[in-house]
Design a protein around this motif. Structure first.
Motif, mmCIF file in Angstrom:
data_model
loop_
_atom_site.group_PDB
_atom_site.id
_atom_site.type_symbol
_atom_site.label_atom_id
_atom_site.label_comp_id
_atom_site.label_asym_id
_atom_site.label_seq_id
_atom_site.Cartn_x
_atom_site.Cartn_y
_atom_site.Cartn_z
ATOM 1 N N ASP A 37 0.817 -0.998 0.170
ATOM 2 C CA ASP A 37 0.050 -0.055 0.319
ATOM 3 C C ASP A 37 1.063 1.053 -0.152
ATOM 4 O O ASP A 37 1.065 1.376 0.989
ATOM 5 C CB ASP A 37 -0.852 -0.146 1.466
ATOM 6 C CG ASP A 37 -2.596 0.925 1.528
ATOM 7 O OD1 ASP A 37 -2.095 1.899 0.290
ATOM 8 O OD2 ASP A 37 -3.128 0.527 1.799
ATOM 9 N N TRP A 55 -6.691 -0.391 -1.681
ATOM 10 C CA TRP A 55 -8.092 -0.687 -1.608
ATOM 11 C C TRP A 55 -8.949 -0.495 -2.186
ATOM 12 O O TRP A 55 -10.202 -1.672 -2.523
ATOM 13 C CB TRP A 55 -8.709 -0.066 0.023
ATOM 14 C CG TRP A 55 -7.952 -0.814 0.963
ATOM 15 C CD1 TRP A 55 -7.178 -0.233 1.825
ATOM 16 C CD2 TRP A 55 -8.112 -2.002 1.855
ATOM 17 N NE1 TRP A 55 -6.193 -1.329 2.457
ATOM 18 C CE2 TRP A 55 -7.192 -2.373 2.842
ATOM 19 C CE3 TRP A 55 -8.613 -3.429 1.369
ATOM 20 C CZ2 TRP A 55 -7.301 -3.980 3.453
ATOM 21 C CZ3 TRP A 55 -8.965 -3.822 1.899
ATOM 22 C CH2 TRP A 55 -7.622 -4.855 2.790
ATOM 23 N N THR A 72 -3.513 -6.627 2.031
ATOM 24 C CA THR A 72 -2.416 -5.360 2.004
ATOM 25 C C THR A 72 -1.340 -6.027 3.015
ATOM 26 O O THR A 72 -1.621 -6.138 3.868
ATOM 27 C CB THR A 72 -3.211 -4.054 2.737
ATOM 28 O OG1 THR A 72 -3.580 -4.364 3.585
ATOM 29 C CG2 THR A 72 -3.448 -3.830 1.310
ATOM 30 N N THR A 75 -0.990 -1.484 5.012
ATOM 31 C CA THR A 75 -1.697 -0.672 5.060
ATOM 32 C C THR A 75 -1.182 0.675 5.871
ATOM 33 O O THR A 75 -1.033 0.451 6.997
ATOM 34 C CB THR A 75 -3.379 -0.188 5.388
ATOM 35 O OG1 THR A 75 -3.328 -0.692 3.881
ATOM 36 C CG2 THR A 75 -3.845 0.817 5.289
ATOM 37 N N LEU A 85 -11.445 3.562 7.254
ATOM 38 C CA LEU A 85 -10.667 2.318 7.079
ATOM 39 C C LEU A 85 -11.533 1.223 7.309
ATOM 40 O O LEU A 85 -11.542 0.605 6.521
ATOM 41 C CB LEU A 85 -9.146 2.369 7.533
ATOM 42 C CG LEU A 85 -8.272 1.381 7.401
ATOM 43 C CD1 LEU A 85 -8.596 0.828 5.793
ATOM 44 C CD2 LEU A 85 -7.144 0.965 7.996
ATOM 45 N N SER A 88 -14.176 0.798 4.583
ATOM 46 C CA SER A 88 -13.434 0.097 2.980
ATOM 47 C C SER A 88 -13.162 -1.025 3.902
ATOM 48 O O SER A 88 -13.843 -1.983 2.676
ATOM 49 C CB SER A 88 -12.181 1.150 3.202
ATOM 50 O OG SER A 88 -12.009 2.515 2.569
ATOM 51 N N VAL A 89 -12.565 -1.724 4.180
ATOM 52 C CA VAL A 89 -11.720 -3.188 4.416
ATOM 53 C C VAL A 89 -13.410 -3.652 4.929
ATOM 54 O O VAL A 89 -13.743 -4.927 3.957
ATOM 55 C CB VAL A 89 -11.240 -2.884 5.955
ATOM 56 C CG1 VAL A 89 -11.045 -4.806 6.278
ATOM 57 C CG2 VAL A 89 -9.888 -2.420 5.754
ATOM 58 N N VAL A 92 -14.883 -4.751 1.395
ATOM 59 C CA VAL A 92 -14.446 -5.552 0.279
ATOM 60 C C VAL A 92 -14.346 -6.610 1.057
ATOM 61 O O VAL A 92 -14.297 -7.339 -0.415
ATOM 62 C CB VAL A 92 -13.060 -4.890 -0.094
ATOM 63 C CG1 VAL A 92 -12.566 -5.591 -0.685
ATOM 64 C CG2 VAL A 92 -12.757 -2.977 -0.644
ATOM 65 N N VAL A 100 -11.106 -11.324 2.657
ATOM 66 C CA VAL A 100 -10.356 -10.032 2.685
ATOM 67 C C VAL A 100 -9.117 -9.938 4.414
ATOM 68 O O VAL A 100 -9.757 -10.381 5.112
ATOM 69 C CB VAL A 100 -10.424 -8.937 2.592
ATOM 70 C CG1 VAL A 100 -10.143 -7.131 3.588
ATOM 71 C CG2 VAL A 100 -11.121 -9.113 1.534
ATOM 72 N N LEU A 102 -6.390 -7.907 6.704
ATOM 73 C CA LEU A 102 -5.953 -5.961 6.151
ATOM 74 C C LEU A 102 -4.752 -6.175 7.710
ATOM 75 O O LEU A 102 -4.441 -6.767 8.722
ATOM 76 C CB LEU A 102 -7.117 -5.114 7.475
ATOM 77 C CG LEU A 102 -6.282 -3.823 8.087
ATOM 78 C CD1 LEU A 102 -6.790 -3.343 6.815
ATOM 79 C CD2 LEU A 102 -6.929 -3.083 8.376
#
Length: 308
Positions: A37, A55, A72, A75, A85, A88-89, A92, A100, A102
Motif C-alpha cells: 500500500d 483498497w 495488504t 496499509t 478504513l 472500506s475493509v 471489500v 479479505v 488487513l
C-alpha cells in the motif's frame, strides 16, 4: 505451509496487470494475493503509470476472483482515518464473500507523504496513532449490530458510531502486524494481531523476532493462537541462468538474494522454506517483482507448492 503471492505495484503496474497476476495465482492454487500500500515508487527508475490505490484495487479483485484471499502488506495508518478504513475493509470483505485480510503498520516512507500532501508525524506519534487505529478497527467490527461504539483517544474521537457496515467474516477480518521492532511491535501484535509477519530477514533473525512476540503473548495472557509468517523476495529458476535473470529483475545479485531471500532452484527454495517452518512459520509471502513473469509462478506452483 501456505504460499502467498505478494506484489509491489508502486514500482509500476496497472490494475489489469495486477488482475492477471491475481487470477494466475488463484488458478495455480496459491493461498492469497497481497499487495503493498504505497503511493510512490520506492527507489530510482521508471514509475510507469504510477501507483494504484490498494483498497480500490482489492475491491476490484474481490469481484473478479472467487477463491483466493486478498490483502495488504501493509496499509499505513497515516493514509486513512480509522473509521473510514473500517468501512472500506468491511465493504471489500463483503464484496469478496469474506476473503479479505488487513495488514496495518505505522507508515515509514516519508517521500510519498510529501508527494501527496499526507501528514507524516514523528515515529512516536505514528505508533500512538497506529495503536489507536487498532483499538478503533477492532472495536467497530466487534460492536454488536444495534449497539454503538465510542472512543476517546489522544488522536481520534468517535462518538456513538453505529459501527456499520459489518464485514462478512466473523468476528472480523484477520489483522496482520509486521515488523522487526523489539518493544512496541511485539506488544501490539500480542494484543491485536491474528498474524505476525517478519519481512525480509534471515531465519536466524526471524527466530529472534518470533521469540519476542511469543514472550509478549505470554505477558498479555493471550488465549488465542497467533500465526507466524515471513515475507521473502523470490527468484526461482530451473538452472543458474534463469535464477540469475530473475534475481537481477528484483534488483539483486543471485548470491545476495540466496542469502537474504528465496533464490535458487526449486529444491534450494524448498530447503530454505523448511528452515522457516522449523521456526513455526505457517505462511510465506513470496514477493514477486516482475509481474510479467508468469512462468515463475507456474514453476513455483508445479515444483514448490506441492512440496511444502
Amino acid at each position: 505451509m501456505e504460499l502467498r503471492i505478494f506484489t509491489e505495484p508502486q514500482q509500476g503496474a496497472t490494475y489489469d496487470e495486477l488482475l492477471t497476476v491475481a487470477r494466475t495465482a488463484e488458478r495455480l492454487g496459491f493461498d492469497a494475493f497481497f499487495r503493498s500500500d504505497h503511493y510512490l515508487r520506492i527507489g530510482p527508475g521508471d514509475p510507469g503509470p504510477g501507483s494504484t490505490d490498494a483498497w480500490v484495487t482489492l475491491a476490484g479483485l474481490a469481484r473478479e476472483t472467487s477463491t483466493i484471499r486478498l490483502g495488504t502488506l501493509v496499509t499505513p495508518a497515516t493514509f486513512r482515518y480509522p473509521g473510514a478504513l473500517a468501512i472500506s475493509v468491511a465493504q471489500v470483505d463483503r464484496m469478496s464473500g469474506g476473503r479479505v485480510e488487513l495488514g496495518l503498520g505505522t507508515g515509514w516512507f516519508d517521500a510519498e507523504h510529501v508527494a501527496y500532501g499526507i501528514p507524516f508525524p514523528p515515529l512516536g506519534e505514528r505508533f500512538a496513532r497506529f495503536e489507536e487505529q487498532l483499538e478503533i478497527l477492532t472495536g467497530l467490527w466487534d460492536t454488536p449490530v444495534g449497539e454503538t461504539f465510542s472512543f476517546e483517544g489522544a488522536h481520534y474521537r468517535l462518538a456513538d458510531s453505529p459501527a456499520l457496515p459489518k464485514p462478512a467474516q466473523t468476528p472480523r477480518p484477520p489483522i496482520i502486524i509486521g515488523g522487526f521492532g523489539a518493544r512496541r511491535t511485539p506488544r501490539l501484535a500480542a494484543r491485536f494481531a491474528d498474524e505476525y509477519n517478519v519481512p525480509f530477514h534471515t531465519p536466524q533473525d526471524s527466530a529472534a523476532a518470533f521469540g519476542r512476540v511469543r514472550k509478549a503473548c505470554e505477558e498479555e495472557e493471550r488465549d488465542r493462537p497467533i500465526v507466524f509468517s515471513v515475507a521473502q523476495t523470490v527468484a526461482v529458476g530451473t538452472d543458474e541462468a534463469e535464477v540469475a535473470r530473475r534475481a537481477r529483475a528484483t534488483g539483486q545479485e543471485p548470491d545476495a538474494l540466496r542469502a537474504g531471500g528465496l533464490a535458487g532452484t526449486p529444491a534450494e527454495v524448498v530447503d530454505k522454506i523448511g528452515k522457516f517452518a522449523e521456526l513455526g512459520v505457517e505462511r510465506v509471502y513470496l514477493q514477486v517483482m516482475d509481474l510479467s513473469d508468469l512462468d515463475q509462478l507456474e514453476l513455483i506452483a508445479a515444483e514448490i507448492l506441492p512440496r511444502v
